[in-house]
Design a protein around this motif. Sequence first.
Motif, PDB file in Angstrom:
ATOM      1  N   MET A 182      -2.063  -5.808  -0.880  1.00  0.00           N
ATOM      2  CA  MET A 182      -0.012  -6.705  -1.061  1.00  0.00           C
ATOM      3  C   MET A 182       0.929  -6.141  -2.071  1.00  0.00           C
ATOM      4  SD  MET A 182      -0.576  -9.156   1.034  1.00  0.00           S
ATOM      5  CE  MET A 182       0.779  -9.799   0.317  1.00  0.00           C
ATOM      6  N   SER A 183       0.432  -5.783  -3.405  1.00  0.00           N
ATOM      7  CA  SER A 183       1.193  -4.647  -3.910  1.00  0.00           C
ATOM      8  C   SER A 183       1.649  -3.653  -2.874  1.00  0.00           C
ATOM      9  CB  SER A 183       0.495  -4.085  -5.323  1.00  0.00           C
ATOM     10  OG  SER A 183       1.039  -3.676  -6.079  1.00  0.00           O
ATOM     11  N   ALA A 184       1.137  -2.524  -2.448  1.00  0.00           N
ATOM     12  CA  ALA A 184       1.545  -1.285  -1.173  1.00  0.00           C
ATOM     13  C   ALA A 184       2.541  -1.580  -0.522  1.00  0.00           C
ATOM     14  CB  ALA A 184       0.524  -0.409  -1.171  1.00  0.00           C
ATOM     15  N   LEU A 185       2.709  -3.619   0.204  1.00  0.00           N
ATOM     16  CA  LEU A 185       3.119  -4.134   1.036  1.00  0.00           C
ATOM     17  C   LEU A 185       4.278  -4.601   0.359  1.00  0.00           C
ATOM     18  CD1 LEU A 185       0.489  -5.960   3.510  1.00  0.00           C
ATOM     19  CD2 LEU A 185       2.216  -3.883   4.032  1.00  0.00           C
ATOM     20  N   ARG A 186       4.462  -4.673  -0.649  1.00  0.00           N
ATOM     21  CA  ARG A 186       5.419  -5.365  -1.403  1.00  0.00           C
ATOM     22  C   ARG A 186       6.587  -4.137  -2.176  1.00  0.00           C
ATOM     23  NH1 ARG A 186       2.235  -9.429  -3.937  1.00  0.00           N
ATOM     24  NH2 ARG A 186       1.589  -7.062  -5.581  1.00  0.00           N
ATOM     25  N   GLU A 187       5.570  -2.871  -2.177  1.00  0.00           N
ATOM     26  CA  GLU A 187       6.528  -1.841  -2.207  1.00  0.00           C
ATOM     27  C   GLU A 187       6.982  -1.084  -1.365  1.00  0.00           C
ATOM     28  OE1 GLU A 187       7.365  -0.144  -5.428  1.00  0.00           O
ATOM     29  OE2 GLU A 187       6.670  -1.635  -6.691  1.00  0.00           O
ATOM     30  N   PHE A 188       6.201  -1.664  -0.029  1.00  0.00           N
ATOM     31  CA  PHE A 188       7.197  -0.259   0.790  1.00  0.00           C
ATOM     32  C   PHE A 188       8.038  -1.717   1.509  1.00  0.00           C
ATOM     33  CE2 PHE A 188       7.286   0.501   5.442  1.00  0.00           C
ATOM     34  CZ  PHE A 188       6.551   1.125   5.521  1.00  0.00           C
ATOM     35  N   GLY A 189       8.695  -2.866   1.035  1.00  0.00           N
ATOM     36  CA  GLY A 189       9.424  -3.657   1.631  1.00  0.00           C
ATOM     37  C   GLY A 189      10.625  -3.486   0.716  1.00  0.00           C
ATOM     38  N   SER A 190      10.063  -2.760  -0.256  1.00  0.00           N
ATOM     39  CA  SER A 190      10.988  -2.944  -1.559  1.00  0.00           C
ATOM     40  C   SER A 190      12.055  -1.201  -1.488  1.00  0.00           C
ATOM     41  CB  SER A 190      10.762  -2.559  -3.048  1.00  0.00           C
ATOM     42  OG  SER A 190       9.905  -1.563  -3.391  1.00  0.00           O
ATOM     43  N   GLY A 191      11.292  -0.658  -0.031  1.00  0.00           N
ATOM     44  CA  GLY A 191      11.633   0.204  -0.198  1.00  0.00           C
ATOM     45  C   GLY A 191      12.674   0.577   1.107  1.00  0.00           C
ATOM     46  N   VAL A 192      12.137  -0.924   1.929  1.00  0.00           N
ATOM     47  CA  VAL A 192      12.775  -0.866   3.130  1.00  0.00           C
ATOM     48  C   VAL A 192      14.337  -1.410   2.610  1.00  0.00           C
ATOM     49  CG1 VAL A 192      13.288  -2.313   4.974  1.00  0.00           C
ATOM     50  CG2 VAL A 192      10.977  -1.634   4.657  1.00  0.00           C
ATOM     51  N   TRP A 243       4.772   4.479  -2.094  1.00  0.00           N
ATOM     52  CA  TRP A 243       5.006   3.103  -0.760  1.00  0.00           C
ATOM     53  C   TRP A 243       6.373   2.471  -0.583  1.00  0.00           C
ATOM     54  CZ3 TRP A 243       1.583   2.489   3.255  1.00  0.00           C
ATOM     55  CH2 TRP A 243       0.389   2.640   2.671  1.00  0.00           C
ATOM     56  N   ARG A 244       6.619   2.693  -2.095  1.00  0.00           N
ATOM     57  CA  ARG A 244       8.109   2.866  -2.217  1.00  0.00           C
ATOM     58  C   ARG A 244       8.651   3.798  -1.316  1.00  0.00           C
ATOM     59  NH1 ARG A 244      13.113   2.495  -6.336  1.00  0.00           N
ATOM     60  NH2 ARG A 244      13.496   0.297  -5.534  1.00  0.00           N
ATOM     61  N   THR A 245       8.952   4.890  -1.722  1.00  0.00           N
ATOM     62  CA  THR A 245       8.604   6.101  -0.736  1.00  0.00           C
ATOM     63  C   THR A 245       9.170   6.195   0.582  1.00  0.00           C
ATOM     64  OG1 THR A 245       9.396   6.874  -2.838  1.00  0.00           O
ATOM     65  CG2 THR A 245       9.359   8.626  -0.928  1.00  0.00           C
ATOM     66  N   LEU A 246       7.681   5.407   1.300  1.00  0.00           N
ATOM     67  CA  LEU A 246       7.674   5.768   2.469  1.00  0.00           C
ATOM     68  C   LEU A 246       8.459   4.739   3.359  1.00  0.00           C
ATOM     69  CD1 LEU A 246       3.842   5.854   2.492  1.00  0.00           C
ATOM     70  CD2 LEU A 246       4.922   7.821   3.064  1.00  0.00           C
ATOM     71  N   GLY A 247       8.233   2.836   2.550  1.00  0.00           N
ATOM     72  CA  GLY A 247       8.939   2.091   3.045  1.00  0.00           C
ATOM     73  C   GLY A 247      10.661   2.381   3.263  1.00  0.00           C
ATOM     74  N   PHE A 248      11.443   3.183   2.060  1.00  0.00           N
ATOM     75  CA  PHE A 248      12.474   4.041   2.202  1.00  0.00           C
ATOM     76  C   PHE A 248      12.491   4.611   3.638  1.00  0.00           C
ATOM     77  CE2 PHE A 248      16.091   7.146   1.976  1.00  0.00           C
ATOM     78  CZ  PHE A 248      16.670   6.486   1.568  1.00  0.00           C
TER      79      PHE A 248
END
Length: 288
Positions: free
Chosen positions: A1-11, A208-213
């Motif tokens: 879930m932490s990875a998903l949140r970071e991914f979402g923050s990148g978006v 994960w934040r980088t990947l989200g963006f």
Amino acid sequence: MSALREFGSGVAVLGRGLRLWGTSPRLMLLGAVPALIVGAVFVALLVLVNGQADDLAVLATPFADRWPEWGRVLVRVGVGVAVALLAVLLTVVTFTAVTLLVGDPFYERIWRHVEQREGDAPADVDHGFWRGVLRSVGDSVRLLLATAAVGVCLFVGGFVPVVGQTLVPVLGALTGGWFLAVELTGFALDARGRSLRQRRAALAANRWRTLGFGTATWLSFFVPLGAVVVMPAAVAGATLLARDAAGAQDALARDAQVRQGGEEALPPPSSRRRPNEDRQGRGHRHQP
């Protein structure tokens, strides 16, 4: 879930960049011009390559000629998808590099605008025009080679039934998103003295934040005229992403220096004495 949140923050970082269309529309329109010009050329090339994907899939799989029809179709669809994905992967990363190079004055203005708005902007450093161009081209070529290497691996994965039609496209989007993020953060991280290797390390610290963006940017390029609208916003968002990544990396470096300095300030464990031993002599405890 932490990875998903970071991914979402990148978006969400890309969303913050898109808001500049409302606050600084003239600046963003200037940034859209290079993307429009370069994008028209690359779309034509991409359509040409993808139009030959089926023929290339047949040429690459002569061993499947005698297979049952369902197996032959499955493998060749996977290879066709892999050919198209490889072409798209290389095209998008190359498009980004060329657009940044062609529109350098416009995108530098967007980057500087975001830095000044956020505060604590890096000082202007004049490396010279040609030196800057050569460094940018060199970084882009290295990124393109790395992208091609990963793309070939994904192409090979396209030969695997089911995996080639499901997992490979997902990995392609994540891979393309990562390389886009590395490319787009060049303005902000170069200004902070980061080499290409240091840029990758800074972004990898919050992968994960980088990947989200990067993935959100990558997917938006497939919307009609998406690259034209998103490209200047992606430069703005990448500036925000780079600022956070560089700040976190600097904080970790300072903490490491503090810890190292604190440890060096203490005497070796063998030379330390307990307070009671200093009063009564080595090996004797103070009795109340």
